[in-house]
Design an enzyme around this catalytic site. Structure first.
Site, PDB file in Angstrom:
ATOM      1  CG  ASP A 134      45.442  17.746  56.406  1.00  0.00           C
ATOM      2  OD1 ASP A 134      44.749  18.433  57.177  1.00  0.00           O
ATOM      3  OD2 ASP A 134      44.996  16.791  55.753  1.00  0.00           O
ATOM      4  CB  SER A 181      46.943  25.523  57.873  1.00  0.00           C
ATOM      5  OG  SER A 181      47.830  25.475  58.974  1.00  0.00           O
ATOM      6  CG  HIS A 182      43.067  21.293  58.170  1.00  0.00           C
ATOM      7  ND1 HIS A 182      42.989  20.532  57.025  1.00  0.00           N
ATOM      8  CD2 HIS A 182      41.925  22.035  58.196  1.00  0.00           C
ATOM      9  CE1 HIS A 182      41.858  20.800  56.396  1.00  0.00           C
ATOM     10  NE2 HIS A 182      41.198  21.696  57.082  1.00  0.00           N
ATOM     11  CG  LEU A 183      50.436  21.861  61.688  1.00  0.00           C
ATOM     12  CD1 LEU A 183      50.310  20.642  62.591  1.00  0.00           C
ATOM     13  CD2 LEU A 183      51.690  21.746  60.820  1.00  0.00           C
TER      14      LEU A 183
END
Length: 1315
Positions: A786, A809-811
């Protein structure tokens, strides 16, 4: 809840293994014996001689190249040249500082100066942990597994005789090879004068099979090693002075002397470390040192229950007292050993109370890492206590030595030595040095020519030695188990398991060469027997300690506790032998093509290792899931029959590696800081404190589990045709390679210093250093998934993450949007071999859209973003994004939007709640006041109704822009709000000052009162919309499903409450080119009936507009803080069994023909936030529906609603054949527990969600291939439909799958945004 079936270590794997008749012959490893070596701080470097046997072509030569300056820092042109000697032996010498870890390889140098030829295989490695022993290292070209390390004592004569076959203490290649997981079974923490020293001999210590403990908790220099004990980890080698045999009593002042070098530095100390250092200054004798430990463990803590700081620091202190690093001296008074035993009894009782309390906490409904740390520390400390059995609590214990000293059949001088060195000293002031002296004397007596001493005298002295070992709790495993058998305290089954172990060990010992010739069959039988025997001891220790037990019962319990600990240590040794043998046989290269029965032995060994971790009560649910999965995958189909089968098994083994690594982190966290502080304060050599925690990690069963799992992962990766690399964002990254522990703003500060305590940077993300500094490629050890990349600045050229990460994922999404090349490497061996030799150098990492990765040294590093800077994805974005600043300003900038915000504020302050709340079906046309996310959710609700049942979307209501600002005004805090906003606007406010300003703003917003009338209006609107759409979404929630069932009237009476997802909808998220995925908070699982809880959740979402990450993200994007607006979206919470994220254009190359799907069990927070682990990952060709499975899921837990899903069974003795127990906490007891989420690295509750362990052997997505493909194609159909409805623009879609009781599948979509 499923009760755990009663089963011992005769698991499916071991039964299959035992039934398998192996035809292939086995290649036996070369084992060498290690005697415990003494370590003293005498010098700062030691000599190391390396020899390599290899025949080169005429004119060629060999050179050593490695990670140290004398090895050229991995530059083959600057390595250490080797000299040829007779027999094609090449040699090189160097002096290596203590504490240095050396990694090297051998290269062949051409006579014409052409490119050097590197030997095949892994890096070789060794570590110097002590100053008194030199090393002779023998290698063969391209055979890293058989490297042998001989340690020899330094000195005027010893060093000169180093190469002449003197008395060497040998370490196997495993000692030196632990850095890359190779070798013959001994950890690198034991290399050359390591503390503790390890070995792998299977011989008994004294030749009669009884075993003894030459490296016990109060260790000594043995005459010979043993499997039981010289091989056992977690036992400190003696580092004190050699014993001195006296024929008369030394002067009193000499008896009380502690050495001129003793120091007690208290500067900078606090807490238990300060108490220990101060107390040690007043505690010369062992009795006084034990009294100091007793005061800290028993007297000072509340209820006589020490906490983790006391347990950790006392363990470190007791270890150094026991190995002579902190020498004991006489205190001038006479105290017999019964005083020591009485102190041990009191400390034992307190430790058992701690273990009982922690075991209860660890077996509760949720995992408790703090309780696991207490268990770990308290169990280990038991091994540092002397025995308090009845014979040692007598007023005059150990009287046999007095009788020996008065014998008339031995020489007078020997009688005097026994009297003054042993008898008087033991009865006056016993200490660990007495065991060292006794062992040394026994060695002298037994090595004398036959007939020198009467056999009866020798036998009596041996009996006394065994008694003394028992007093110091240093007896061998065989002696300990035999005595326990003879005590009559074991029931028939328990006694049978112990006898089976002793028989299995005897058979292995009888295999020749001290047991080193034992094959895999014998070793596996021994490993199974060890596990079975330990399970009975562990089961017997489960019951808590009552306050009224007798001292005899306590003494028996101490024996059982020691047996449990010794069996765990013995398991380490056997596992190391099994792993070493598999490595020598080339298992990693043979298993990818091997039939399924050849996997039985490695999997059975791994399962036994997991059992031992579970028997220590570490993360027992996780370990149980792993065992179930390994058995299911092995039985379902051959592990390497298909690519999917190999990927599925690999996912479980990656999970094994993860839990083993977490165990190592826990151990390092417990002992690292106390050891460093105490070592420095007590004047010990720096390396003793620095490597203490590492030594504890590498001497644990988890280390061998990790080693074995890594070998099997390599085999499965080869079977699946996978590399260790995974490309999330392709491109070339050129810059200085730099390794950092985590991704935060401090990662690039000053070349990679450690982050500050709050994770903040001391500089701005757009500082001059970022603008002008050299480009950097970050090798990141850990990520939460994140993190933000923008605040790292423009120096960042790319990221190599040393763990798996969901692509969506957010990253991962942020890396793609910001054009930062991003790859992962989840194999430590590859990282050590390919990346770490290039740290600090200019490199180019090329990540191809086809998944290929290459790493090479670069000629130069550019300082601008074009010559060596960030690389964009392989294809340009599908839709040119507007600037973030323009998007933000557009969200509030035209007159109509500003007018609507003013109108909302006026309605809010006037209490006209119906004019404030926006129904979700209207939000689709009101993006200017509700945000892009709310508008898209409104569009989704409409699309769902038009999809013909393809998917459903939840109903909702929106609190638009202006509501938050109106709440600030209503609270009378407008001026304060504007002042804080001004501070956040200033670019010069960074670091701690920025953190403080963000904290003040969040506190202000989070404390606002959300009017009850506004909450009721929003809930009323939501329920009205939900009711109108219930016919098309009858299974979207548990409540709706109940209402639509044939038994609706009855079920409606039992209908669970409506739960909400309270979500952000800002004007700077869910935009093309600025998704801001995960940047703002959501609160999931809020009961709609709890109006106060809903109001608090709304305020929390408002406040997330001003987290430090959000502020820095807007700064990086050029968005003014005053431009940011936050609306709040309230939606029905769907309870999915599976959550998914879809990217309708393949992210790594932008292909619109291929959709990428990632799936996780439970709620989507696990998937989107990048929790450690892997999701199910699929690629789907849209035109044909062809599905390719890229990965299987291995997240350890899932976030679910209370009552949904089942937790793994708990057990009193982990998978014990003697005693098992189902979960003591019912599902109902878990319902009130909040599940964990993550915000800025801190755990926080997410409404009513709870965490459930995931056993993938019961997950249909992993087990049923046809069902898996069908469901994934349904997801792809949903993605294609939404993409088409959005004008063909690639979409980032989040949704879930609800499984009906009849097996039906319903798709739900929660949001969509431009990809």
């Amino acid at each position: 809840m499923r009760a755990l079936q009663t089963r011992g270590p005769q698991t499916l794997h071991t039964r299959r293994y035992e039934a398998t008749q192996r035809q292939a012959s086995k290649v036996k490893p070369t084992w060498s014996r290690l005697e415990t070596v003494a370590v003293k701080a005498a010098s700062i470097s030691v000599p190391v001689a390396i020899s390599v046997k290899y025949k080169v072509e005429f004119g060629e030569s060999l050179r050593l190249v490695g990670n140290q300056s004398f090895l050229g820092n991995w530059d083959p042109r600057k390595g250490a040249d080797m000299s040829w000697t007779e027999g094609n032996i090449w040699k090189a010498d160097a002096r290596v500082p203590v504490g240095t870890e050396v990694n090297f390889k051998v290269v062949r140098v051409k006579p014409d100066g052409g490119e050097a030829v590197w030997e095949d295989g892994d890096n070789r490695s060794f570590k110097i942990l002590g100053p008194d022993y030199g090393l002779n290292i023998t290698c063969h070209w391209s055979r890293g597994g058989d490297m042998k390390v001989d340690a020899y004592r330094l000195g005027a004569a010893a060093e000169g005789a180093a190469g002449k076959g003197g008395q060497h203490q040998q370490l196997t290649a495993g000692v030196a090879g632990a850095a890359n997981g190779r070798g013959n079974g001994v950890s690198s923490a034991a290399a050359a004068a390591a503390v503790p020293a390890l070995a792998t001999s299977l011989a008994s210590a004294d030749g009669d099979g009884n075993g003894r403990s030459p490296s016990s908790s109060f260790s000594f220099s043995p005459s010979s090693p043993s499997l039981d004990d010289a091989s056992l980890p977690n036992r400190p080698a003696w580092v004190g002075p050699d014993p001195e045999f006296l024929r008369s009593r030394r002067p009193a002042e000499a008896e009380r002397g502690r050495g001129a070098g003793a120091v007690w530095r208290t500067e900078g100390l606090s807490g238990v470390e300060l108490e220990l250092v101060r107390g040690d200054a007043e505690a010369p004798s062992w009795l006084k040192k034990l009294s100091l430990q007793k005061r800290l463990l028993v007297d000072a803590p509340p209820a006589c229950r020490p906490r983790l700081p006391e347990l950790a620091a006392v363990y470190v202190y007791a270890t150094w007292v026991g190995n002579g690093a902190l020498p004991c001296a006489e205190a001038g008074s006479h105290y017999r050993p019964n005083h020591h035993a009485n102190l041990a009894l009191q400390m034992f009782r307190s430790l058992e109370w701690v273990i009982g309390d922690a075991a209860s906490a660890a077996s509760s409904s949720r995992r408790n890492p703090a309780a696991e740390a207490l268990l770990l520390a308290a169990r280990r400390l038991h091994a540092r206590l002397p025995s308090f059995s009845g014979q040692f609590r007598q007023s005059v214990p150990l009287t046999r030595i007095r009788d020996i000293a008065h014998r008339n059949d031995i020489p007078h001088d020997l009688k005097q030595e026994i009297k003054h060195t042993l008898q008087n000293k033991l009865h006056r002031s016993a200490g660990p040095e007495d065991l060292v002296a006794t062992e040394a004397m026994l060695a002298r007596l037994t090595s004398a020519p036959p007939g020198t001493y009467p056999p009866a005298f020798i036998a009596e002295f041996e009996t006394f030695t065994r008694e003394l070992r028992e007093f110091f709790n240093a007896e061998g495993l065989v002696d300990l188990l035999t005595a326990t058998l003879e005590s009559g305290s074991l029931d028939e089954q328990h006694a049978g398991a112990v006898r089976q172990l002793l028989g299995a060990k005897q058979r292995v010992d009888g295999g020749g060469a001290g047991g080193k010739g034992a094959g895999l069959d014998d070793l596996m039988n021994l490993m199974t027997a060890v596990t079975q025997a330990r399970s009975y001891f562990a089961a017997g220790l489960v019951a808590g300690l009552r306050n009224d037990v007798t001292e005899e019962v306590l003494a028996l319990r101490q024996r059982w506790r020691l047996a449990d600990i010794r069996l765990e240590e013995f398991a380490f040794v056997v596992l190391s032998r099994i792993a070493g043998l598999l490595e020598e046989q080339g298992a990693a290269s043979k298993l990818p093509r091997a039939p399924n029965h050849q996997w039985s032995a490695p999997l059975a060994a791994l399962t036994c290792g997991l059992r031992h971790m579970g028997l220590s009560l570490y993360d027992t649910r996780e370990l149980m899931c792993l065992e179930n999965e390994l058995q299911r995958w092995h039985g379902l189909c051959p592990l390497v029959e298909t690519r999917d089968a190999a990927l599925r098994a690999r996912a479980t083994l990656d999970r094994v590696l993860r839990v083993a690594g977490q165990y190592g982190d826990a151990v390092a966290g417990v002992y690292g800081s106390p050891a460093r502080q105490l070592g420095a304060a007590l004047g010990l050599p720096e390396h003793m404190g620095a490597v203490f925690a590492e030594s504890e990690v590498r001497s644990s069963v988890a280390f061998q589990v990790s080693r074995l799992a890594a070998l099997l992962v390599r085999a499965l990766r080869a079977a699946a045709g996978q590399e260790a690399w995974d490309v999330l964002v392709p491109g070339d990254m050129t810059g200085t390679l730099q390794e950092v522990p985590q991704l935060d703003a401090a990662a690039l500060a000053g070349g990679g210093g450690a982050p500050s305590s709050n994770g903040s940077s001391n500089g701005s993300s757009t500082s001059q250093q970022d603008e002008e500094g050299e480009g950097v490629v970050l090798v990141v050890r850990r990520a939460e998934g994140d993190e933000e990349l923008g605040p790292l600045g423009r120096r960042l050229r790319g990221v190599v993450l040393l763990q798996e990460l969901p692509h969506l994922s957010h990253l991962g999404v942020r890396a793609r949007q910001e054009g930062v090349p991003f790859v992962t490497c989840d194999d430590e061996e590859t990282a050590s071999r390919v990346l770490r030799p290039l740290l600090g150098r200019s490199v180019t990492v090329s990540a191809g859209a086809d998944g290929s990765v290459s790493v090479r040294q670069a000629a130069a590093v550019g300082k601008d973003g074009t010559t060596g800077g960030r690389a964009a994805a392989a294809k340009p974005p599908l839709q040119p994004p507007p600037s973030a600043a323009a998007a933000a300003e557009g969200g509030r900038g035209d007159g109509g939007d500003e007018a609507s915000v003013t109108a909302v504020s006026a309605s809010f302050l006037g209490g006209r709640w119906g004019e404030v709340v926006v129904p979700l079906d209207v939000a689709a046309e009101a993006a200017g006041r509700c945000g892009a996310k709310a508008a898209k959710c409104g569009s989704l609700a409409a699309l769902a109704g038009q999809s013909g049942g393809l998917f459903a979307a939840p109903a909702g209501a929106v609190l638009p822009y202006g509501a938050m600002e109106a709440a600030v005004a209503a609270a009378g805090r407008q001026r304060e709000y504007e002042e804080l906003l001004g501070r956040l606007e200033e670019g010069g406010v960074v670091g701690a000052e920025l953190e403080a300003a963000c904290g003040e703003m969040r506190a202000l917003i989070g404390g606002l009162e959300v009017p009850a009338g506004l909450v009721r209006e929003a809930l009323s609107t939501l329920k009205r919309l939900a009711s109108s759409s219930s016919s098309s979404s009858s299974s979207s929630t548990p409540a709706a499903a109940a209402a639509s069932s044939p038994q609706a009237p009855l079920q409606q009476q039992q209908q669970p409450p409506l739960l909400l997802a309270v979500r952000s909808s800002a004007n700077v998220e869910d935009l093309a080119g600025m998704a801001a995925a995960g940047l703002y908070d959501s609160v999931v699982g809020v009961p709609a009936e709890d109006e106060a809880g809903v109001a608090a959740a709304v305020a929390e979402v408002w406040a997330s507009l001003y987290t430090r990450r959000a502020v820095l993200s807007r700064r990086s994007a050029g968005v003014r803080q005053s431009s940011a607006r936050m609306a709040v979206l309230l939606q029905q919470l769907v309870a999915p069994d599976l959550s998914f994220v879809l990217h309708t254009a393949r992210p790594r190359d932008g292909s619109a023909e291929v959709l990428l799907a990632e799936v996780a069990a439970g709620q989507g927070e696990t998937l989107a936030a990048g929790t450690r682990g892997s999701p199910w990952r699929f690629e789907v060709v849209k035109s044909s529906g062809q599905v390719t499975t890229l990965a299987f899921a291995n997240f350890s837990t899932a976030l679910v609603l209370p009552g949904k899903g089942k937790s793994s069974a708990l057990f009193a003795a982990y998978a014990s054949g003697a005693s098992t127990a189902s979960a003591s906490a019912s599902t109902a007891s878990m319902d009130g527990n909040n599940g964990p989420g993550t915000t800025n690295g801190q755990r926080k509750p997410l409404g009513a969600l709870v965490e459930r362990d995931v056993d993938y052997s019961t997950q249909r997505m992993s087990v049923d291939n046809d069902w898996r493909l069908t469901v994934v194609r349904q997801m792809a159909a949903v993605g294609s439909y939404i993409e088409g409805a959005m004008g063909g623009v690639a979409q980032d879609i989040e949704g879930g799958v609800v499984l009906g009781p009849d097996g039906s599948v319903s798709m739900h979509v929660f949001q969509t945004r431009p990809q």
